[in-house]
Design an enzyme around this catalytic site. Structure first.
Site, PDB file in Angstrom:
ATOM      1  N   HIS A   1      -4.416   1.280   9.968  1.00  0.00           N
ATOM      2  CA  HIS A   1      -5.425   2.151  10.593  1.00  0.00           C
ATOM      3  C   HIS A   1      -6.620   2.435   9.671  1.00  0.00           C
ATOM      4  O   HIS A   1      -7.616   2.968  10.120  1.00  0.00           O
ATOM      5  CB  HIS A   1      -4.773   3.454  11.103  1.00  0.00           C
TER       6      HIS A   1
ATOM      7  N   ARG B   1       2.882   1.427   6.089  1.00  0.00           N
ATOM      8  CA  ARG B   1       2.784   2.746   6.725  1.00  0.00           C
ATOM      9  C   ARG B   1       1.400   3.326   6.447  1.00  0.00           C
ATOM     10  O   ARG B   1       1.003   3.444   5.281  1.00  0.00           O
ATOM     11  CB  ARG B   1       3.877   3.672   6.166  1.00  0.00           C
TER      12      ARG B   1
ATOM     13  N   ASP C   1      -4.309  -6.169  -5.217  1.00  0.00           N
ATOM     14  CA  ASP C   1      -5.257  -5.882  -4.138  1.00  0.00           C
ATOM     15  C   ASP C   1      -4.873  -6.787  -2.979  1.00  0.00           C
ATOM     16  O   ASP C   1      -4.857  -8.012  -3.144  1.00  0.00           O
ATOM     17  CB  ASP C   1      -6.670  -6.198  -4.664  1.00  0.00           C
ATOM     18  N   PHE C   2      -4.529  -6.209  -1.816  1.00  0.00           N
ATOM     19  CA  PHE C   2      -4.033  -7.080  -0.742  1.00  0.00           C
ATOM     20  C   PHE C   2      -5.115  -7.965  -0.121  1.00  0.00           C
ATOM     21  O   PHE C   2      -4.830  -8.776   0.738  1.00  0.00           O
ATOM     22  CB  PHE C   2      -3.192  -6.346   0.300  1.00  0.00           C
TER      23      PHE C   2
ATOM     24  N   GLY D   1       0.856  -1.192   0.000  1.00  0.00           N
ATOM     25  CA  GLY D   1       0.000   0.000   0.000  1.00  0.00           C
ATOM     26  C   GLY D   1       0.885   1.232   0.000  1.00  0.00           C
ATOM     27  O   GLY D   1       0.772   2.117   0.846  1.00  0.00           O
TER      28      GLY D   1
ATOM     29  N   ASP E   1       0.489  -1.757  -4.687  1.00  0.00           N
ATOM     30  CA  ASP E   1      -0.709  -0.930  -4.420  1.00  0.00           C
ATOM     31  C   ASP E   1      -1.703  -1.215  -5.540  1.00  0.00           C
ATOM     32  O   ASP E   1      -1.398  -1.953  -6.493  1.00  0.00           O
ATOM     33  CB  ASP E   1      -0.341   0.573  -4.373  1.00  0.00           C
TER      34      ASP E   1
HETATM   35  C1  LIG Z   1      -3.366   6.088   3.598  1.00  0.00           C
HETATM   36  S1  LIG Z   1      -2.643   5.553   2.116  1.00  0.00           S
HETATM   37  C2  LIG Z   1      -0.988   5.206   2.663  1.00  0.00           C
HETATM   38  C3  LIG Z   1       0.013   5.303   1.563  1.00  0.00           C
HETATM   39  C4  LIG Z   1       1.488   5.105   1.989  1.00  0.00           C
HETATM   40  N1  LIG Z   1       1.708   3.868   2.677  1.00  0.00           N
HETATM   41  C5  LIG Z   1       1.973   6.266   2.824  1.00  0.00           C
HETATM   42  O1  LIG Z   1       2.123   6.154   4.045  1.00  0.00           O
HETATM   43  O2  LIG Z   1       2.200   7.348   2.234  1.00  0.00           O
HETATM   44  C6  LIG Z   1      -3.338   3.942   1.915  1.00  0.00           C
HETATM   45  C7  LIG Z   1      -2.893   3.229   0.650  1.00  0.00           C
HETATM   46  O3  LIG Z   1      -3.494   1.920   0.624  1.00  0.00           O
HETATM   47  C8  LIG Z   1      -3.816   1.620  -0.724  1.00  0.00           C
HETATM   48  N2  LIG Z   1      -4.858   0.586  -0.769  1.00  0.00           N
HETATM   49  C9  LIG Z   1      -6.162   0.691  -0.409  1.00  0.00           C
HETATM   50  N3  LIG Z   1      -6.805  -0.470  -0.608  1.00  0.00           N
HETATM   51  C10 LIG Z   1      -5.882  -1.341  -1.097  1.00  0.00           C
HETATM   52  C11 LIG Z   1      -5.944  -2.708  -1.494  1.00  0.00           C
HETATM   53  N4  LIG Z   1      -7.091  -3.391  -1.401  1.00  0.00           N
HETATM   54  N5  LIG Z   1      -4.829  -3.293  -1.951  1.00  0.00           N
HETATM   55  C12 LIG Z   1      -3.663  -2.580  -2.043  1.00  0.00           C
HETATM   56  N6  LIG Z   1      -3.536  -1.282  -1.673  1.00  0.00           N
HETATM   57  C13 LIG Z   1      -4.644  -0.667  -1.211  1.00  0.00           C
HETATM   58  C14 LIG Z   1      -4.305   2.950  -1.261  1.00  0.00           C
HETATM   59  O4  LIG Z   1      -4.311   2.978  -2.679  1.00  0.00           O
HETATM   60  C15 LIG Z   1      -3.324   3.920  -0.629  1.00  0.00           C
HETATM   61  O5  LIG Z   1      -2.215   4.129  -1.446  1.00  0.00           O
END
Ligand SMILES: C[S@@+](CC[C@H](N)C(=O)[O-])C[C@H]1O[C@@H](n2cnc3c(N)ncnc32)[C@H](O)[C@@H]1O
Length: 439
Positions: free
Chosen positions: A329, A325, A309-310, A257, A280
């Site tokens: 949450h 990171r 997609d995780f 992510g 991501d």
């Molecule tokens: C709050 S952001 C954090 C981004 C990064 N880790 C940072 O701290 O700058 C959450 C991230 O989770 C990704 N995300 C949301 N759902 C996801 C999924 N099902 N699989 C992979 N990534 C996902 C979003 O695209 C986004 O980039």
């Protein structure tokens, strides 16, 4: 009545913390600039030193408690209920007031500023004097305004305007809907990520889904959210982990992510031996690919972009560090468990997971062996107002995702259920990094 003693101790804490902060400014440059100046100090853009971060945490907690002790309770509560400051910040940022003032020497008069910004003069005056009352802009002579160190954060070149935009739009719209949401049982009794304070606020448009679904159909807002991440991380001071972890021993990292990948750019510049997988969703990863252009060709060749997609797709196997990171949450407990189990399933014996988030402190005093810092008496053990951003972020997670910032115990329980064992805690002053290995 112990109020008098508390006031004395709070004053001593304030003096001590302010002295430490001044000392830290001295280490990185001459001295701290006045709040009315526009010249920056190396510490303004340098990632905040841990010592300064901790001094400010004490200072904000102690100053707020001092005022709450000495002012009549009604005074304090009315001030908090009537806080419209955010809406003035939003207007100033959207109308580029800091940019307009940047082109002047000695300030700009109200008529010219009104003309340039398109805001009616008498309304602009009220906006400017409200902002100037807390040192964001200043009135240098009657109806003549100029920038300050604080107002320059709103400058369109400062890279923080997306974050201000996100907080003062989706954030404040959700906050305004909180009470209405709580009284709608169909929504508020439901803990999934489609029934949040935010999705409740937009349900009359016919939308149903998660915030991420909403962002998919509102691409401009997704772009704002994505470009807010570096600024959010800068405020949180998350890049301290670059100095606070033995990366020299690490060969492979998967940033799960990763968002726009900003963590990895800093990591690779400091530890060029590491090979990274950025994981991501497809759309987000496309933006990360663009952003990777800031790196040398050599470093770019060490990055593997893996869209996925995780919740459905496999992560790369046996990587040294799976770094998460601001991910955990965002999700309710059952989803967090799914993410952790899917990482656990691909970990090798040497692999570790780093969960980098806020960790909510307890309001109760913990044993001296507790691993997170505690504020001294008479402050709340969690530093009170000094940790207010954690509480606002906790609420943001609730508003947007039906999630929360977790306590150490909550993360430990979830990780145990996923077959993981907490091995180390790193307190970075505001955020914490929790390191897990296979149980
Ligand atoms: C709050 S952001 C954090 C981004 C990064 N880790 C940072 O701290 O700058 C959450 C991230 O989770 C990704 N995300 C949301 N759902 C996801 C999924 N099902 N699989 C992979 N990534 C996902 C979003 O695209 C986004 O980039």
């Amino acid at each position: 009545m112990t109020g008098n003693i508390e006031v004395q101790v709070l004053l001593e804490l304030i003096t001590k913390s302010a002295t430490e902060a001044l000392d830290e400014y001295g280490k990185y440059g001459d001295s701290v600039p006045s709040v009315y100046e526009t010249n920056t100090h190396p510490l303004d853009e340098h990632k905040m030193s841990l010592r300064l971060k901790k001094a400010i945490r004490n200072l904000e907690g102690a100053c707020d408690q001092l005022c709450a002790t000495l002012a009549p309770p009604l005074h304090t509560i009315v001030n908090r209920a009537q806080d419209y400051y955010w809406s003035c910040l939003r207007v100033a940022a959207q109308n580029k007031i800091a940019d307009l003032l940047d082109h002047t020497t000695g300030g700009m008069n109200l008529e010219s500023l009104a003309h340039e910004s398109g805001i009616e003069p008498s309304k602009l005056r009220i906006l400017m004097r409200t902002l100037a009352a807390r040192h964001c802009f200043q009135e240098v002579s009657h109806d003549v305004y100029a920038n300050t160190r604080l107002s320059l954060v709103l400058h369109s070149q400062s890279s923080h305007t997306s974050y201000i935009d996100l907080l003062t739009k989706e954030g404040q719209e959700s906050a305004g809907n909180f009470q209405k949401y709580l009284s709608d049982n169909e929504y508020s009794q439901c803990n999934d990520s489609t029934h949040t304070v935010f999705t409740h606020a937009v349900k009359d448009t016919g939308f149903h889904g998660t915030v991420y679904d909403w962002m998919k159909v509102n691409g401009d807002r997704r772009a704002v959210m994505s470009s807010s991440m570096p600024s959010m991380n800068s405020v949180m001071g998350t890049l301290s982990i670059i100095e606070g972890y033995p990366w020299e021993k690490i060969s492979t990292v998967c940033d799960v992510g990763c968002g726009n990948g900003s963590f990895v750019w800093s990591l690779l510049q400091n530890f060029p031996q590491i090979h990274v997988t950025l994981f991501d969703l497809h759309e987000t990863l496309e933006a990360a690919k663009q952003a990777a252009g800031c790196l040398s060709q050599e470093l770019q060749s060490q990055i593997h972009f893996q869209p996925g997609d995780f919740f459905k797709d496999s992560l790369p196997k046996a990587v040294d560090i799976y770094y998460l990171r601001n991910i955990i949450h965002n999700w309710p407990d059952n989803d967090v468990l799914t993410i952790l189990v899917s990482i656990k399933n691909v970990m090798g014996p040497q692999s570790r997971i780093l969960i980098h988030d806020y960790t909510m402190h307890s309001f109760q005093n913990q044993s001296p062996h507790h691993s997170l810092d505690q504020a001294p008496w008479p402050m709340l053990p969690d530093f009170g107002n000094g940790s207010m951003r954690l509480h606002y972020q906790d609420l943001t997670m609730l508003f947007m995702y039906n999630s929360k910032e977790r306590t150490l115990e909550e993360v430990k329980n979830l990780s145990q259920n996923a077959g993981l064992k907490l091995e180390q805690i790193r307190d970075l002053g505001e955020t914490t990094v929790l390191e897990f290995g296979p149980a």
